[in-house]
Design a protein around this motif. Structure first.
Motif, PDB file in Angstrom:
ATOM      1  N   MET A  77       0.882  -1.240   0.041  1.00  0.00           N
ATOM      2  CA  MET A  77       0.089   0.149   0.088  1.00  0.00           C
ATOM      3  C   MET A  77       0.947   1.227  -0.014  1.00  0.00           C
ATOM      4  SD  MET A  77      -2.901   1.130   0.186  1.00  0.00           S
ATOM      5  CE  MET A  77      -4.419   1.739   0.585  1.00  0.00           C
ATOM      6  N   GLU A  78       2.018   1.271   0.741  1.00  0.00           N
ATOM      7  CA  GLU A  78       2.661   2.263   0.870  1.00  0.00           C
ATOM      8  C   GLU A  78       3.487   2.562  -0.669  1.00  0.00           C
ATOM      9  OE1 GLU A  78       6.999   3.535   3.126  1.00  0.00           O
ATOM     10  OE2 GLU A  78       5.744   2.021   4.031  1.00  0.00           O
ATOM     11  N   LYS A  79       3.928   1.628  -1.279  1.00  0.00           N
ATOM     12  CA  LYS A  79       4.377   1.793  -2.577  1.00  0.00           C
ATOM     13  C   LYS A  79       3.410   2.452  -3.414  1.00  0.00           C
ATOM     14  CE  LYS A  79       7.470  -0.766  -5.390  1.00  0.00           C
ATOM     15  NZ  LYS A  79       8.151  -2.108  -5.663  1.00  0.00           N
ATOM     16  N   ILE A  80       2.057   2.234  -3.594  1.00  0.00           N
ATOM     17  CA  ILE A  80       1.225   2.653  -4.386  1.00  0.00           C
ATOM     18  C   ILE A  80       0.965   4.140  -4.028  1.00  0.00           C
ATOM     19  CG2 ILE A  80      -1.326   2.576  -4.915  1.00  0.00           C
ATOM     20  CD1 ILE A  80      -0.930  -0.372  -4.415  1.00  0.00           C
ATOM     21  N   LEU A  81       0.989   4.117  -2.691  1.00  0.00           N
ATOM     22  CA  LEU A  81       0.788   5.764  -2.315  1.00  0.00           C
ATOM     23  C   LEU A  81       1.959   6.629  -2.714  1.00  0.00           C
ATOM     24  CD1 LEU A  81      -1.165   5.343   1.171  1.00  0.00           C
ATOM     25  CD2 LEU A  81      -2.195   6.177  -1.180  1.00  0.00           C
ATOM     26  N   LYS A  82       3.068   6.148  -2.686  1.00  0.00           N
ATOM     27  CA  LYS A  82       4.266   6.911  -2.771  1.00  0.00           C
ATOM     28  C   LYS A  82       4.494   7.414  -4.383  1.00  0.00           C
ATOM     29  CE  LYS A  82       7.460   6.140   0.986  1.00  0.00           C
ATOM     30  NZ  LYS A  82       8.671   5.688   1.022  1.00  0.00           N
ATOM     31  N   LYS A  83       4.122   6.327  -5.098  1.00  0.00           N
ATOM     32  CA  LYS A  83       3.801   6.294  -6.569  1.00  0.00           C
ATOM     33  C   LYS A  83       2.869   7.589  -7.018  1.00  0.00           C
ATOM     34  CE  LYS A  83       3.829   3.562 -10.925  1.00  0.00           C
ATOM     35  NZ  LYS A  83       3.784   2.207 -11.322  1.00  0.00           N
ATOM     36  N   SER A  84       1.869   7.337  -6.201  1.00  0.00           N
ATOM     37  CA  SER A  84       0.676   8.254  -6.642  1.00  0.00           C
ATOM     38  C   SER A  84       1.119   9.729  -6.486  1.00  0.00           C
ATOM     39  CB  SER A  84      -0.392   7.954  -5.878  1.00  0.00           C
ATOM     40  OG  SER A  84      -1.686   8.922  -6.003  1.00  0.00           O
ATOM     41  N   SER A  85       1.736   9.977  -5.366  1.00  0.00           N
ATOM     42  CA  SER A  85       2.270  11.135  -4.638  1.00  0.00           C
ATOM     43  C   SER A  85       3.272  11.836  -5.888  1.00  0.00           C
ATOM     44  CB  SER A  85       3.132  10.996  -3.318  1.00  0.00           C
ATOM     45  OG  SER A  85       1.960  10.804  -2.503  1.00  0.00           O
ATOM     46  N   TRP A  86       4.219  10.938  -6.392  1.00  0.00           N
ATOM     47  CA  TRP A  86       5.114  11.367  -7.419  1.00  0.00           C
ATOM     48  C   TRP A  86       4.450  11.775  -8.534  1.00  0.00           C
ATOM     49  CZ3 TRP A  86       9.554  12.972  -6.310  1.00  0.00           C
ATOM     50  CH2 TRP A  86      10.263  12.871  -5.369  1.00  0.00           C
ATOM     51  N   THR A  87       3.337  11.030  -9.272  1.00  0.00           N
ATOM     52  CA  THR A  87       2.500  11.466 -10.185  1.00  0.00           C
ATOM     53  C   THR A  87       1.769  12.900  -9.783  1.00  0.00           C
ATOM     54  OG1 THR A  87       2.155   9.200 -10.781  1.00  0.00           O
ATOM     55  CG2 THR A  87       0.651  10.726 -11.737  1.00  0.00           C
ATOM     56  N   ASP A  88       1.484  13.003  -8.630  1.00  0.00           N
ATOM     57  CA  ASP A  88       0.829  14.200  -8.468  1.00  0.00           C
ATOM     58  C   ASP A  88       1.989  15.481  -8.588  1.00  0.00           C
ATOM     59  OD1 ASP A  88      -1.380  13.397  -7.829  1.00  0.00           O
ATOM     60  OD2 ASP A  88      -1.214  13.274  -5.730  1.00  0.00           O
ATOM     61  N   ILE A  89       3.244  15.171  -8.244  1.00  0.00           N
ATOM     62  CA  ILE A  89       4.455  16.145  -8.230  1.00  0.00           C
ATOM     63  C   ILE A  89       4.647  16.219  -9.856  1.00  0.00           C
ATOM     64  CG2 ILE A  89       6.966  16.309  -7.894  1.00  0.00           C
ATOM     65  CD1 ILE A  89       6.410  14.854  -5.141  1.00  0.00           C
ATOM     66  N   ILE A  90       4.498  15.333 -10.435  1.00  0.00           N
ATOM     67  CA  ILE A  90       4.967  15.595 -12.102  1.00  0.00           C
ATOM     68  C   ILE A  90       3.847  16.720 -12.622  1.00  0.00           C
ATOM     69  CG2 ILE A  90       4.821  14.572 -14.208  1.00  0.00           C
ATOM     70  CD1 ILE A  90       6.453  12.045 -12.810  1.00  0.00           C
ATOM     71  N   VAL A  91       2.365  16.205 -12.153  1.00  0.00           N
ATOM     72  CA  VAL A  91       1.302  17.002 -12.841  1.00  0.00           C
ATOM     73  C   VAL A  91       1.485  18.378 -12.030  1.00  0.00           C
ATOM     74  CG1 VAL A  91      -1.319  17.352 -12.510  1.00  0.00           C
ATOM     75  CG2 VAL A  91       0.055  14.928 -13.116  1.00  0.00           C
ATOM     76  N   SER A  92       1.840  18.555 -10.967  1.00  0.00           N
ATOM     77  CA  SER A  92       2.235  20.044 -10.445  1.00  0.00           C
ATOM     78  C   SER A  92       3.349  20.671 -11.193  1.00  0.00           C
ATOM     79  CB  SER A  92       2.636  19.760  -8.945  1.00  0.00           C
ATOM     80  OG  SER A  92       1.362  19.478  -8.100  1.00  0.00           O
ATOM     81  N   LEU A  93       4.240  20.069 -11.515  1.00  0.00           N
ATOM     82  CA  LEU A  93       5.377  20.450 -12.305  1.00  0.00           C
ATOM     83  C   LEU A  93       4.997  20.991 -13.707  1.00  0.00           C
ATOM     84  CD1 LEU A  93       8.412  18.461 -11.557  1.00  0.00           C
ATOM     85  CD2 LEU A  93       8.135  20.607 -10.773  1.00  0.00           C
ATOM     86  N   LEU A  94       3.907  20.184 -14.345  1.00  0.00           N
ATOM     87  CA  LEU A  94       3.385  20.555 -15.513  1.00  0.00           C
ATOM     88  C   LEU A  94       2.459  22.027 -15.284  1.00  0.00           C
ATOM     89  CD1 LEU A  94       2.397  17.393 -16.884  1.00  0.00           C
ATOM     90  CD2 LEU A  94       4.335  18.591 -17.895  1.00  0.00           C
ATOM     91  N   PHE A  95       1.854  21.942 -13.974  1.00  0.00           N
ATOM     92  CA  PHE A  95       1.025  23.097 -13.904  1.00  0.00           C
ATOM     93  C   PHE A  95       1.924  24.393 -14.134  1.00  0.00           C
ATOM     94  CE2 PHE A  95      -2.798  20.691 -12.716  1.00  0.00           C
ATOM     95  CZ  PHE A  95      -3.773  21.654 -12.997  1.00  0.00           C
ATOM     96  N   ILE A  96       3.052  24.258 -13.267  1.00  0.00           N
ATOM     97  CA  ILE A  96       4.084  25.283 -12.998  1.00  0.00           C
ATOM     98  C   ILE A  96       4.563  25.962 -14.302  1.00  0.00           C
ATOM     99  CG2 ILE A  96       6.184  25.952 -12.077  1.00  0.00           C
ATOM    100  CD1 ILE A  96       5.363  24.235  -9.608  1.00  0.00           C
ATOM    101  N   LEU A  97       4.875  24.726 -14.926  1.00  0.00           N
ATOM    102  CA  LEU A  97       5.425  25.077 -16.433  1.00  0.00           C
ATOM    103  C   LEU A  97       4.153  26.046 -17.294  1.00  0.00           C
ATOM    104  CD1 LEU A  97       7.337  24.990 -18.508  1.00  0.00           C
ATOM    105  CD2 LEU A  97       6.269  22.763 -19.284  1.00  0.00           C
ATOM    106  N   PHE A  98       2.856  25.543 -17.194  1.00  0.00           N
ATOM    107  CA  PHE A  98       1.831  26.295 -17.766  1.00  0.00           C
ATOM    108  C   PHE A  98       1.761  27.564 -17.203  1.00  0.00           C
ATOM    109  CE2 PHE A  98      -2.571  27.021 -18.073  1.00  0.00           C
ATOM    110  CZ  PHE A  98      -2.648  27.347 -19.584  1.00  0.00           C
ATOM    111  N   GLY A  99       1.773  27.784 -16.023  1.00  0.00           N
ATOM    112  CA  GLY A  99       1.686  29.035 -15.205  1.00  0.00           C
ATOM    113  C   GLY A  99       2.872  29.899 -15.773  1.00  0.00           C
ATOM    114  N   ILE A 100       3.928  29.592 -15.815  1.00  0.00           N
ATOM    115  CA  ILE A 100       4.992  30.236 -16.238  1.00  0.00           C
ATOM    116  C   ILE A 100       4.802  30.835 -17.737  1.00  0.00           C
ATOM    117  CG2 ILE A 100       7.661  30.120 -17.043  1.00  0.00           C
ATOM    118  CD1 ILE A 100       7.863  28.563 -14.223  1.00  0.00           C
ATOM    119  N   MET A 101       4.341  29.960 -18.465  1.00  0.00           N
ATOM    120  CA  MET A 101       4.030  30.242 -20.014  1.00  0.00           C
ATOM    121  C   MET A 101       2.778  31.339 -20.052  1.00  0.00           C
ATOM    122  SD  MET A 101       4.594  26.621 -22.028  1.00  0.00           S
ATOM    123  CE  MET A 101       2.998  26.411 -22.347  1.00  0.00           C
TER     124      MET A 101
END
Length: 176
Positions: free
Chosen positions: A1-25
């Motif tokens: 379960m811990e592994k799944i939650l960590k993987k999901s959190s890293w996915t959230d971080i990647i999505v957030s980085l895309l949001f930041i990139l879009f915001g910068i643009m």
């Protein structure tokens, strides 16, 4: 379960980085980004309308609702693709007028606070003046609204990354 939650959190971080990139643009090139988004949304509407038109003719012309939907979607798509600047300008002007109006109303509140000898009148006065200035800035600057939205998206992305990092570090505590 811990592994799944960590993987999901890293996915959230990647999505957030895309949001930041879009915001910068959006902050750097608001008009260009709006043109691209408008063209893509308009093209999607046109394609959806054309598909509904094909459905109408394939169904033996029995459903007038499909034809009306197809025509509206195609026309909306064309308007979105080629008149996005006008739509954004009208929206920007309405928002700016609303902000200026709110600032003026807050100026009236300042007078009431001052009459009641409240300590809040100076703070209200400063905020009201800032609102009026912000409204005028948005009214005069075409890209201001999109830049503000871009800034908000950047802040959201940063907060989401921080929250995800905290969650990853404390995940064991949540599972106990």
């Amino acid at each position: 379960m811990e592994k799944i939650l960590k993987k999901s959190s890293w996915t959230d971080i990647i999505v957030s980085l895309l949001f930041i990139l879009f915001g910068i643009m959006l902050v750097a090139r608001p008009e260009s980004i709006m043109s691209i988004i408008s063209f893509l949304l308009g093209a999607i509407c046109v394609v959806m309308g054309l598909l509904k038109g094909v459905d109408y003719f394939a169904s033996g012309k029995s459903d007038n609702y499909l034809l009306a939907l197809a025509i509206v979607a195609v026309l909306s798509g064309i308007i979105i693709m080629f008149c996005a600047g006008i739509i954004v300008s009208i929206f920007r002007i309405l928002i700016a007028i609303w902000i200026i109006y709110s600032g003026i109303m807050n100026l009236q509140t300042t007078i009431v606070w001052k009459d009641y000898k409240s300590k809040l009148w100076l703070t209200t006065l400063i905020l009201a003046i800032c609102m009026i200035i912000a409204g005028i800035y948005i009214l005069m600057n075409n890209g201001a609204m999109l830049q503000i939205i871009g800034g908000i998206i950047i802040v959201y992305g940063i907060f989401d990354i921080v929250e995800s990092m905290i969650f990853i570090k404390k995940i064991e505590n949540y599972l106990d």
